[in-house]
Every structure is written in structure tokens, then in C-alpha cells.
Design a protein around this motif. Structure first.
Motif, short mmCIF file in Angstrom:
data_model
loop_
_atom_site.label_atom_id
_atom_site.label_comp_id
_atom_site.label_asym_id
_atom_site.label_seq_id
_atom_site.Cartn_x
_atom_site.Cartn_y
_atom_site.Cartn_z
N ARG A 181 -11.57 2.86 6.06
CA ARG A 181 -11.12 3.98 5.20
C ARG A 181 -12.05 5.14 5.46
NH1 ARG A 181 -7.33 0.64 4.48
NH2 ARG A 181 -8.30 -1.39 4.47
N HIS A 206 -8.21 -2.03 -3.62
CA HIS A 206 -8.68 -0.68 -3.94
C HIS A 206 -8.37 -0.40 -5.41
CE1 HIS A 206 -8.53 -0.66 0.39
NE2 HIS A 206 -7.21 -0.53 0.42
N VAL A 226 1.39 4.46 1.35
CA VAL A 226 0.83 5.17 2.51
C VAL A 226 1.90 6.00 3.19
CG1 VAL A 226 -0.37 4.87 4.72
CG2 VAL A 226 -0.73 3.19 2.89
N ARG A 252 0.86 -1.17 0.00
CA ARG A 252 0.00 0.00 0.00
C ARG A 252 0.91 1.23 0.00
NH1 ARG A 252 -3.25 -3.54 -1.07
NH2 ARG A 252 -5.19 -3.92 0.03
N HIS A 296 -5.82 -8.38 -0.40
CA HIS A 296 -5.30 -9.18 0.71
C HIS A 296 -6.29 -9.13 1.87
CE1 HIS A 296 -2.97 -5.36 2.28
NE2 HIS A 296 -4.18 -5.37 2.76
N LEU A 316 -3.75 -1.82 14.53
CA LEU A 316 -2.49 -2.54 14.34
C LEU A 316 -1.52 -2.45 15.53
CD1 LEU A 316 -1.75 -4.01 11.66
CD2 LEU A 316 -0.40 -2.00 11.09
C1 1HN Z 1 -3.76 -2.36 4.86
O1 1HN Z 1 -4.27 -3.57 4.59
C2 1HN Z 1 -4.17 -1.26 4.14
O2 1HN Z 1 -5.70 -2.49 2.83
C3 1HN Z 1 -3.66 -0.02 4.43
O3 1HN Z 1 -5.39 -0.45 2.32
C4 1HN Z 1 -2.75 0.16 5.43
C5 1HN Z 1 -1.38 -0.78 7.17
C6 1HN Z 1 -0.96 -1.84 7.87
C7 1HN Z 1 -1.46 -3.11 7.62
C8 1HN Z 1 -2.37 -3.31 6.64
C9 1HN Z 1 -5.16 -1.41 3.02
C10 1HN Z 1 -2.31 -0.94 6.17
C11 1HN Z 1 -2.81 -2.21 5.89
#
Ligand code: 1HN
Length: 361
Positions: A116, A152, A76, A74, A108, A168
Motif C-alpha cells: 500500500r 484494513h 478498488v 476490496r 485475508h 498479480l
Molecule cells: C488485495 O488483497 C487487496 O488486501 C487489494 O487490500 C487489492 C487486488 C487483487 C487481489 C488482492 C487488499 C487486491 C487484492
């Protein structure tokens, strides 16, 4: 934790001390000051949108999602509280994610609860959760419950940005649990449900005698009914806030405040570990109070300040800030403001440990 100066330690015979050390034991009166001091105290902090935006623009330019190393995959930018090092708080993680036009953040699933909150969205920006495409329109909140597949997909012609919120740090750091995580064999999970399916199953009618969508397979099989995949549209949330402002008194600490409820229970909290509120502040400063839960705020709209133990965090649209446990705080909007309030209070309540009070003076 620094060892005490041996000179200051209570007299124990060297034989006793040797036995203790050999058996990996320490006397409580030498250990007790370590409790509550293994980690630094969380600090109040704020991230301004201007600075976040410059950062997300730069990483978007440098790194296509397809080039990200194996892992969460991702793109981020993660606000890091200096007192922690990997997240904004000890329990709640937030990050600002972007997906460019034509990109996909691959499918995943994992054990952490996630949601979100759309910052810059579009009808054609879809987060696909548990087989359904959810449009990500501005200020929509969409859940990604534990162990549901999610990817996404940006089919619009503008970069989309949103706030990710996960439990988390609580799960991986505080509880030191391992992350249950799995990549889908496909980049995009198959869309198996029509739009509106999940919403339709949690309205006035509920499927008789079964869980909507069936049971969650895998390591979470058999747990209480999890929070469903769900989209809370902002227009309805804002309308509910306005109705409340027209008819009711504000909460002294939170202004007009509505909780996002778990559609399976009809109650707050949305997740077992985190609760979320839409707050409308339009009647001057709120009353100061403090509580042991941590709060993270996202400014949906408006300007103002939140005073935390005497320090003013001045905020504007799309800023993110954190109020640490036990810090006395109150909000002071310039005029009218809307906030997304996020709290780990359900964790404290589960342990019968939640406390709040107003300062005595
Ligand atoms: C995650 O699965 C997403 O799916 C975004 O967009 C941030 C941060 C840590 C672990 C999994 C997503 C994440 C995440």
C-alpha cells in the motif's frame, strides 16, 4: 492470431497437412510470427487524479465494503490499460482503494506480493499485517508480503485512500499460476503484536538463528525468507532524498533515487518480483533511455511531463502512469517533483534478461 491465407503457405502435400493437423502440430515457419504477438504491445497511458477521485467518490457512495460479493472484497478502482484489459501492465497491477470511516476491509491472505502507498491517510487508519497494526499516514509505504493476513480498519473520521500494488498479472496471467487465496475466519485478525514489532526485528539487531515472527505456515512454508511486513515512513524517505540531493549527483535517468530495500536483505528489490524507488526530480529534464522492464509511476508531489516515444504524458499530484517496455522516455519536472517508481526489473534480472540503453542520436 489470424491464420495465414492457405494460398500463401508453403507447398505441403495435402497428406502431410492432414497428418500435422490431426496430430495438433504446426510447422515452425508458419508459427514463428505468432511469438511475441499473442498479446498486444503494452501502451503508455496516464490516469489523472481528478478523474480517479470522481470515480472513487462515486463507488464509495454506491457500494459499502460489506455489500461486496465474495472474492477479494476490496473497494478498488483499477486502472485498465486498453492494450491488456484487466490491469495497468502485464506484470504490475495497481488499484486505488478507499475505506470509509468505521469500515473494515476484511482479513485475508494470498500468494501475490502486495503493498500500500498511502494517498490520503491518518494515524487512526490502520492496515493490520501479520498481527501488527500499521498506521497509514500520508505517503507511507507498507508491505503485505505473500501469505500474510491483512485487513484494513478505518478508525479515523475521514475516508482513507491508497494505492495497492500487486504482482498479480505476472502471477495469474503471465505465469498462469492459480491464486492461492484464503479468507480469515474473523473479519479482523487478532492484533497479537505491539506496534513497532516488525520494524524492531529488522534494525541493527536481528533475532539470532530464527526468522522474526516465526515461519510462514501454509503453501509458502520453507521458501527463502520472505519480505517482512514493514512500514516505510515518508518523512524519513524524504529526508534521505534531500540529504542525497545536498551531497550527491543525481542519476541521469531517475534523478535522486532511493530504492525501498527488503529489510531482510538490506537490498533492492523489495519483493522478488517488483522494485520500488522514491525519486526526487529537481534538476531539469532527465536523460532519455529505454529498457525492457515495465515502469509504473505514481506522482507523490509536483507537476511535469514524462516523454514516452515522443508522446508527452503531462502529470500532476497523484496521477498514475505507465511506461511500456523498450519505450524511450525521460522525465521533465516543472520545478521539483517526487515520484514513486515501480518496476518489474527483478523479474528480468532473475532471468538474466534485463537490458537498458540510451538512444544513439
Ligand atoms: C488485495 O488483497 C487487496 O488486501 C487489494 O487490500 C487489492 C487486488 C487483487 C487481489 C488482492 C487488499 C487486491 C487484492
Amino acid at each position: 492470431m489470424a491464420q495465414q491465407d492457405p494460398e500463401e503457405l508453403l507447398e505441403l502435400s495435402s497428406e502431410t497437412r492432414t497428418i500435422l493437423e490431426e496430430q495438433r502440430l504446426r510447422p515452425l515457419w508458419e508459427v514463428e510470427d505468432d511469438f511475441g504477438n499473442v498479446f498486444d504491445d503494452l501502451e503508455a497511458d496516464i490516469w489523472k487524479w481528478d478523474e480517479i477521485q470522481s470515480a472513487i467518490d462515486h463507488i464509495e457512495e454506491d457500494v459499502p465494503i460489506a455489500d461486496l460479493p465474495p472474492g477479494f472484497q476490496r473497494r478498488v478502482a483499477v486502472p485498465i490499460n486498453a492494450s491488456i484489459g484487466n490491469a495497468i501492465s502485464n506484470t504490475i497491477y495497481v488499484g486505488i482503494q478507499t475505506v470509509s470511516p468505521g469500515e473494515t476491509a476484511p482479513s485475508h491472505r494470498h500468494g501475490a506480493n502486495a503493498l500500500r502507498f498511502t494517498i490520503d491517510g491518518a494515524e487512526e487508519m490502520k492496515t493490520v499485517v501479520a498481527g501488527e497494526e500499521f498506521p497509514m499516514k500520508d505517503n507511507d509505504l507498507i508491505t503485505t508480503p505473500q501469505w500474510e493476513w491483512h485487513d484494513h480498519v478505518n478508525d479515523s473520521d475521514e475516508t482513507a485512500a491508497w494505492l495497492d500494488v500487486l504482482d498479480l498479472p505476472l502471477v495469474l496471467d503471465s505465469l498462469n499460476a492459480s491464486n492461492v487465496f484464503e479468507n480469515h475466519e474473523l473479519e479482523r485478525q487478532p492484533v497479537t503484536k505491539t506496534q513497532g514489532y516488525w520494524d524492531s526485528q529488522y534494525g541493527r539487531g536481528r533475532p539470532t538463528g530464527e526468522r522474526p515472527g516465526g515461519d510462514i505456515p501454509g503453501p509458502f512454508e520453507g521458501i527463502r525468507e520472505p519480505t517482512p511486513p514493514y512500514r516505510f515512513g515518508w518523512d524519513e524517505m524524504l529526508e534521505s532524498l534531500r540529504q542525497r540531493a545536498d551531497n550527491d549527483d543525481p542519476d541521469p535517468h531517475d534523478g535522486y533515487s532511493l530504492s525501498y530495500v527488503n529489510p531482510a536483505t538490506g537490498n533492492d528489490p523489495l519483493f522478488p518480483t517488483m522494485s520500488f524507488r522514491a525519486q526526487l526530480l529537481n534538476e531539469g529534464p532527465t536523460d532519455p533511455h529505454f529498457h525492457n522492464a515495465t515502469e509504473v509511476f505514481f506522482v507523490i508531489d509536483g507537476e511535469g511531463a514524462t516523454h514516452v516515444d515522443g508522446e508527452a504524458l503531462e502529470w500532476g499530484k497523484w496521477d498514475i502512469f505507465v511506461v511500456p517496455p523498450d519505450a524511450t522516455h525521460h522525465h521533465e519536472p516543472d520545478d521539483e517533483a517526487t515520484l514513486l517508481g515501480m518496476s518489474d526489473r527483478p523479474v528480468y534480472e532473475a532471468f538474466n534478461f534485463y537490458a537498458e540503453a540510451e538512444p544513439s542520436s
